[in-house]
Design a protein around this motif. Structure first.
Motif, PDB file in Angstrom:
ATOM      1  N   GLU A 258       0.860  -1.183   0.000  1.00 36.04           N
ATOM      2  CA  GLU A 258       0.000   0.000   0.000  1.00 36.04           C
ATOM      3  C   GLU A 258       0.899   1.237   0.000  1.00 36.04           C
ATOM      4  O   GLU A 258       1.886   1.299   0.731  1.00 36.04           O
ATOM      5  CB  GLU A 258      -0.910   0.006   1.226  1.00 36.04           C
ATOM      6  N   TYR A 261       5.900   3.533  -3.803  1.00 30.14           N
ATOM      7  CA  TYR A 261       6.359   4.546  -4.754  1.00 30.14           C
ATOM      8  C   TYR A 261       7.825   4.325  -5.085  1.00 30.14           C
ATOM      9  O   TYR A 261       8.515   3.543  -4.416  1.00 30.14           O
ATOM     10  CB  TYR A 261       6.145   5.959  -4.195  1.00 30.14           C
ATOM     11  N   HIS A 262       8.299   5.019  -6.114  1.00 27.09           N
ATOM     12  CA  HIS A 262       9.697   4.892  -6.535  1.00 27.09           C
ATOM     13  C   HIS A 262      10.537   5.946  -5.831  1.00 27.09           C
ATOM     14  O   HIS A 262      10.236   7.139  -5.892  1.00 27.09           O
ATOM     15  CB  HIS A 262       9.816   5.023  -8.052  1.00 27.09           C
ATOM     16  N   VAL A 269       3.937   9.111  -7.468  1.00 25.20           N
ATOM     17  CA  VAL A 269       2.529   8.749  -7.300  1.00 25.20           C
ATOM     18  C   VAL A 269       2.493   7.374  -6.645  1.00 25.20           C
ATOM     19  O   VAL A 269       3.053   6.417  -7.190  1.00 25.20           O
ATOM     20  CB  VAL A 269       1.806   8.705  -8.655  1.00 25.20           C
ATOM     21  N   PRO A 270       1.883   7.227  -5.471  1.00 24.80           N
ATOM     22  CA  PRO A 270       1.888   5.931  -4.776  1.00 24.80           C
ATOM     23  C   PRO A 270       0.969   4.921  -5.456  1.00 24.80           C
ATOM     24  O   PRO A 270      -0.024   5.283  -6.089  1.00 24.80           O
ATOM     25  CB  PRO A 270       1.384   6.281  -3.374  1.00 24.80           C
ATOM     26  N   TYR A 271       1.340   3.651  -5.325  1.00 24.05           N
ATOM     27  CA  TYR A 271       0.576   2.560  -5.905  1.00 24.05           C
ATOM     28  C   TYR A 271       0.114   1.612  -4.803  1.00 24.05           C
ATOM     29  O   TYR A 271       0.670   1.594  -3.700  1.00 24.05           O
ATOM     30  CB  TYR A 271       1.435   1.730  -6.881  1.00 24.05           C
ATOM     31  N   GLY A 272      -0.832   0.787  -5.152  1.00 25.06           N
ATOM     32  CA  GLY A 272      -1.223  -0.334  -4.323  1.00 25.06           C
ATOM     33  C   GLY A 272      -1.239  -1.581  -5.178  1.00 25.06           C
ATOM     34  O   GLY A 272      -1.620  -1.532  -6.354  1.00 25.06           O
ATOM     35  N   ILE A 273      -0.783  -2.688  -4.639  1.00 25.48           N
ATOM     36  CA  ILE A 273      -0.757  -3.926  -5.406  1.00 25.48           C
ATOM     37  C   ILE A 273      -0.877  -5.105  -4.458  1.00 25.48           C
ATOM     38  O   ILE A 273      -0.362  -5.073  -3.330  1.00 25.48           O
ATOM     39  CB  ILE A 273       0.527  -4.059  -6.258  1.00 25.48           C
ATOM     40  N   LEU A 284      -1.122  -4.488 -17.605  1.00 25.21           N
ATOM     41  CA  LEU A 284      -0.699  -3.124 -17.298  1.00 25.21           C
ATOM     42  C   LEU A 284      -0.773  -2.318 -18.583  1.00 25.21           C
ATOM     43  O   LEU A 284      -0.026  -2.554 -19.530  1.00 25.21           O
ATOM     44  CB  LEU A 284       0.724  -3.134 -16.744  1.00 25.21           C
ATOM     45  N   LYS A 292       4.237   3.040 -16.479  1.00 28.44           N
ATOM     46  CA  LYS A 292       4.153   1.574 -16.402  1.00 28.44           C
ATOM     47  C   LYS A 292       5.475   0.971 -15.940  1.00 28.44           C
ATOM     48  O   LYS A 292       5.503   0.128 -15.046  1.00 28.44           O
ATOM     49  CB  LYS A 292       3.741   1.008 -17.766  1.00 28.44           C
ATOM     50  N   PHE A 295       6.195   1.691 -12.324  1.00 23.44           N
ATOM     51  CA  PHE A 295       5.399   0.834 -11.459  1.00 23.44           C
ATOM     52  C   PHE A 295       6.073  -0.518 -11.267  1.00 23.44           C
ATOM     53  O   PHE A 295       6.227  -1.013 -10.139  1.00 23.44           O
ATOM     54  CB  PHE A 295       4.001   0.664 -12.060  1.00 23.44           C
ATOM     55  N   SER A 298       9.269  -0.189  -9.264  1.00 23.42           N
ATOM     56  CA  SER A 298       8.996   0.085  -7.854  1.00 23.42           C
ATOM     57  C   SER A 298       8.796  -1.202  -7.070  1.00 23.42           C
ATOM     58  O   SER A 298       9.264  -1.339  -5.930  1.00 23.42           O
ATOM     59  CB  SER A 298       7.755   0.974  -7.702  1.00 23.42           C
TER      60      SER A 298
END
Length: 325
Positions: A258, A261-262, A269-273, A284, A292, A295, A298
């Motif tokens: 959760e 980010y890089h 921009v934070p990601y969730g996976i 993707l 892409k 992401f 990261s």
């Protein structure tokens, strides 16, 4: 993106043919470059971004840690525990041991010094100062830096020498304590910073350092390099607001992140996976330069940092062990 193609589920610890392979995650030079872990251009290097060591020796030790990511969850948790301990004492961490301090000591210990008298009475000391003036000056200058080094090591020992430290840290602290067990070092550690050395003190402490403690001083500097590497990792963790990942043992590979980010992006921009064996394939899509590749990198970078015991750039991160990236 098929995760199983780039990250392999971890084996049980000790399953490899050698202990070294069992404790090291597999990652090749191409992956190091693809993830920007190392780069000739410092602004594109994750290592440079997160390196907060204070000395060249500490930087080299940290570099070695990056080259040897753990495959053993116990090693990862132990390193996390060490970093947490260092984080707790960062406000009081000694600042007098600098790269210049160690460079002066290395030069002094390698220098072909004219023999110092074993008995540093006033007569012998004055004779040495007069007949060996260049060497006397080098000894006096080096002792000022050696005093700073000894005081810094003593302070580090006081900060970290707590009950039941992680085994790796405990072994280093025990060796530092053993090496520091000399009356001359106690005197130097308590000596006020900047206090000039008298002629007799210069000869007496110089003889001790050069003739009696020379090899031990080199070992003490090596131990300091490891402490500096952990200090750098702890400082980066605090500075960048990293999160320690939860490493879970088990046969099934998974990642749950959760706010990932890089670390190299100024405004990420934070990601969730969330990926597991029953959901290990994702599509993707997006326009060119939409993020892409960032992401994907990261995720790989977070897994890598987790395997060296560092925090990761995320709000939270849980994962299984992985054989490699």
């Amino acid at each position: 993106m098929e995760m199983a193609g780039s990250m392999n589920p971890g084996k049980e610890s000790g399953s490899d043919s050698t202990a070294d392979n069992a404790n090291r995650m597999q990652i090749d030079q191409t992956t190091y470059q693809d993830l920007s872990i190392f780069s000739a251009e410092e602004e594109y290097s994750v290592f440079h971004r997160l390196n907060r060591t204070r000395t060249d020796a500490g930087k080299l030790r940290l570099h070695r840690l990056y080259l040897e990511p753990f495959q053993n969850a116990t090693e990862i948790r132990s390193t996390q525990a060490i970093i947490r301990m260092v984080m707790d004492v960062l406000p009081g961490w000694p600042q007098q041991v600098t790269n210049g301090t160690l460079l002066v000591l290395e030069k002094f210990l390698d220098y072909n010094l004219d023999p110092l008298p074993a008995h540093a009475d006033l007569f012998n000391s004055q004779v040495y100062r007069l007949l060996h003036a260049p060497d006397f000056s080098m000894v006096r200058f080096s002792l000022t830096h050696f005093r700073d080094f000894v005081a810094g090591m003593r302070r580090s020992l006081e900060l970290l020498d707590k009950a039941h430290p992680p085994a790796k840290l405990g072994a280093i602290l025990a060796r530092v304590r053993q090496l520091m067990n000399h009356a001359e070092l106690d005197e130097l550690a308590c000596r006020p910073a900047g206090k000039p050395f008298s002629v007799q003190d210069t000869v007496r402490y110089g003889h001790f350092l050069y003739e009696k403690f020379r090899h031990q001083a080199g070992e003490l500097m090596d131990l300091h390099a490891q402490l500096d590497a952990w200090y750098g990792m702890a400082t980066a963790h605090v500075e960048f607001g990293l999160a320690f990942p939860d490493i879970e043992d088990g046969p099934e590979p998974f990642i749950h992140a959760e706010g990932l980010y890089h670390i190299l992006l100024p405004k990420p921009v934070p990601y969730g996976i969330s990926m597991a064996t029953n959901s290990n394939f994702i599509f993707l899509t997006g326009a060119n330069m939409a993020g892409k590749s960032t992401f994907i990198k990261s995720i790989g970078l977070a897994v890598f940092l987790a395997h060296i015991g560092m925090g990761v750039p995320a709000a939270s991160f849980r994962m299984s062990m992985f054989d490699g990236i």
